[in-house]
Design an enzyme around this catalytic site. Structure first.
Site, PDB file in Angstrom:
ATOM      1  N   ARG A  37       5.097  62.687 -24.090  1.00 43.57           N
ATOM      2  CA  ARG A  37       5.370  62.949 -25.456  1.00 43.57           C
ATOM      3  C   ARG A  37       6.272  64.146 -25.698  1.00 43.57           C
ATOM      4  NH1 ARG A  37       0.996  64.577 -30.298  1.00 43.57           N
ATOM      5  NH2 ARG A  37       1.077  62.526 -30.307  1.00 43.57           N
TER       6      ARG A  37
ATOM      7  N   HIS B  81       6.262  55.934 -32.112  1.00 43.29           N
ATOM      8  CA  HIS B  81       4.830  56.286 -31.766  1.00 43.29           C
ATOM      9  C   HIS B  81       3.973  55.180 -31.493  1.00 43.29           C
ATOM     10  CE1 HIS B  81       1.575  58.841 -30.981  1.00 43.29           C
ATOM     11  NE2 HIS B  81       1.270  59.189 -32.319  1.00 43.29           N
TER      12      HIS B  81
ATOM     13  N   ASP C 196       2.052  59.894 -43.787  1.00 42.43           N
ATOM     14  CA  ASP C 196       2.114  60.797 -42.520  1.00 42.43           C
ATOM     15  C   ASP C 196       2.472  62.415 -43.145  1.00 42.43           C
ATOM     16  OD1 ASP C 196       2.269  62.108 -40.014  1.00 42.43           O
ATOM     17  OD2 ASP C 196       4.187  60.915 -39.668  1.00 42.43           O
TER      18      ASP C 196
ATOM     19  N   ARG D   6      -7.628  55.273 -31.223  1.00 44.82           N
ATOM     20  CA  ARG D   6      -6.508  55.385 -30.405  1.00 44.82           C
ATOM     21  C   ARG D   6      -6.997  55.559 -28.962  1.00 44.82           C
ATOM     22  NH1 ARG D   6      -2.711  59.102 -31.787  1.00 44.82           N
ATOM     23  NH2 ARG D   6      -1.699  58.048 -29.866  1.00 44.82           N
TER      24      ARG D   6
HETATM   25  N1  NVA Z   1       5.007  62.196 -37.791  1.00 46.90           N
HETATM   26  C1  NVA Z   1       4.148  62.975 -36.988  1.00 46.90           C
HETATM   27  C2  NVA Z   1       3.147  62.136 -36.299  1.00 46.90           C
HETATM   28  C3  NVA Z   1       2.420  63.057 -35.814  1.00 46.90           C
HETATM   29  C4  NVA Z   1       1.181  62.143 -34.726  1.00 46.90           C
HETATM   30  C5  NVA Z   1       5.078  64.121 -35.928  1.00 46.90           C
HETATM   31  O1  NVA Z   1       5.744  63.617 -35.389  1.00 46.90           O
HETATM   32  O2  NVA Z   1       4.495  65.252 -36.135  1.00 46.90           O
HETATM   33  N1   CP Z   2      -1.917  60.771 -34.388  1.00 51.97           N
HETATM   34  C1   CP Z   2      -1.528  61.578 -33.337  1.00 51.97           C
HETATM   35  O1   CP Z   2      -0.761  61.261 -32.568  1.00 51.97           O
HETATM   36  O2   CP Z   2      -2.279  62.620 -33.302  1.00 51.97           O
HETATM   37  P1   CP Z   2      -2.103  64.013 -32.174  1.00 51.97           P
HETATM   38  O3   CP Z   2      -0.715  64.638 -32.390  1.00 51.97           O
HETATM   39  O4   CP Z   2      -3.331  64.855 -32.442  1.00 51.97           O
HETATM   40  O5   CP Z   2      -2.064  63.397 -30.680  1.00 51.97           O
END
Ligand code: NVA
Ligand code: CP
Length: 327
Positions: free
Chosen positions: A106, A133, A229, A315
């Site tokens: 990530r 994602h 989101d 998830r």
């Molecule tokens: N768009 C958000 C998604 C988090 C799961 C981010 O990148 O912070």
């Molecule tokens: N939805 C998601 O990716 O959540 P986290 O940032 O907690 O992993």
């Protein structure tokens, strides 16, 4: 379906059959877990989880899925390794893939996870980049399938910043799996034109439709799923909050908007969500800009139409399916 040895970097790399196969496998693994049937068939393998951004769901899902499959798991937090600061991604890939059987990443640009995969001898899984994602979409689609019994023909409206990881990935996922996708936002928040064109090509094959709409009332008509989101994503500077709140407030998911969708519509969100003042950032930005809620109201978030926690649970089952298929 044979995905052994494959990376899982973005949904564009997979056929609709492969994506459907992963969702079905996740469903089987979920049933096994609920019925206490052991599925620790990857005993003896080990995986590394690299997180250059923070996480609750993705990290815990990879860890628990790894344990359930019988694997050893190492978590590398955003500060606790040499990655990026003292060691390049290329070198990291060569080191970790000689020790581990799979690597989750990530972080920031998609090109980083692609580079990691290029130099890794073992499968690499994308746990979120700025652009995509993909594991989130598998969970979202499993949840939609559980709720509506199908994916094809479901109308999914994405409200808000549609040019970032969630908007992009949902558009690709919908195109691949034959859903009717609508991005609803001011024009400048629509996905990148090249990605739209790629998805239009895919949609021609699958029967999906893609549309881009600035008016929320028009967008949500007959919608089955309203998805949103956060307005400011991880890694973005705090200075953008002001502009985002100004631009995206008309796109907030509230009761009035939900009432304009299909009467059986559901609310979805990848989480975490700013639906109250109970977080440090929510409180700070709320007080600064005179808001108690951001992208979704607490009323909708807590309503019976909200399936966000079923989505979060999925998830784990879907990430498990990705690891089991590729290892
Ligand atoms: N768009 C958000 C998604 C988090 C799961 C981010 O990148 O912070
Ligand atoms: N939805 C998601 O990716 O959540 P986290 O940032 O907690 O992993």
């Amino acid at each position: 379906m044979n995905l052994k040895g494959r990376d899982f970097l973005k949904l564009l790399d997979f056929t609709p059959e492969e994506i459907g196969g992963l969702i079905d496998l996740a469903s089987e693994l979920k049933a096994k877990k609920k019925n206490g049937i052991a599925h620790n068939t990857l005993q003896g393998k080990n995986i590394a989880l690299i997180f250059e951004k923070t996480s609750t769901r993705t990290r815990c899902s990879f860890e628990v899925a790894g344990y359930d499959l019988g694997m050893g798991v190492t978590y590398l937090d955003p500060t606790g390794s040499q990655i990026g600061k003292k060691e390049s991604i290329r070198d990291t890939a060569r080191v970790l893939s000689s020790i581990y059987d799979g690597i989750e990443y990530r972080g920031y640009g998609q090109e980083i996870v692609e580079e990691l995969a290029k130099y890794s001898k073992v499968p690499v899984w994308n746990g979120l980049t700025n652009e995509f994602h993909p594991t989130q979409i598998l969970a979202d689609f499993l949840t939609i399938k559980e709720h509506f019994g199908k994916l094809k023909g479901i109308k999914l409206v994405y409200m808000g910043d549609a040019r970032y990881n969630m908007g992009n990935s949902l558009m690709v996922g919908c195109a691949k799996m034959g859903l009717d996708f609508v991005a609803c936002a001011p024009k400048k928040y629509f996905p990148d034109q090249a990605l739209i064109e790629k998805c239009q090509e895919i949609a021609k094959e699958t029967g999906a439709t893609l549309s881009f709409e600035e008016n929320p009332n028009v967008a949500v008509k007959n919608a089955n799923v309203i998805y949103t989101d956060v307005w400011v994503s991880m890694g973005e500077p705090t200075e953008v909050w002001k502009e985002r709140i100004e631009d995206l407030s008309p796109y907030q998911v509230n009761k009035a908007l939900m009432e304009k969708a299909d009467k059986n519509a559901v609310f979805m969100h990848c989480l975490p969500a700013f639906h109250d003042m109970k977080t440090t950032v929510g409180k700070e930005m709320g007080e600064k800009f005179g808001r108690t809620e951001m992208e979704v109201t607490d009323e909708v978030f807590e309503s019976s139409q909200s399936i966000v926690f079923a989505e979060a649970e999925n998830r784990m089952h879907t990430i498990k399916a990705v690891m089991l298929s590729t290892l």
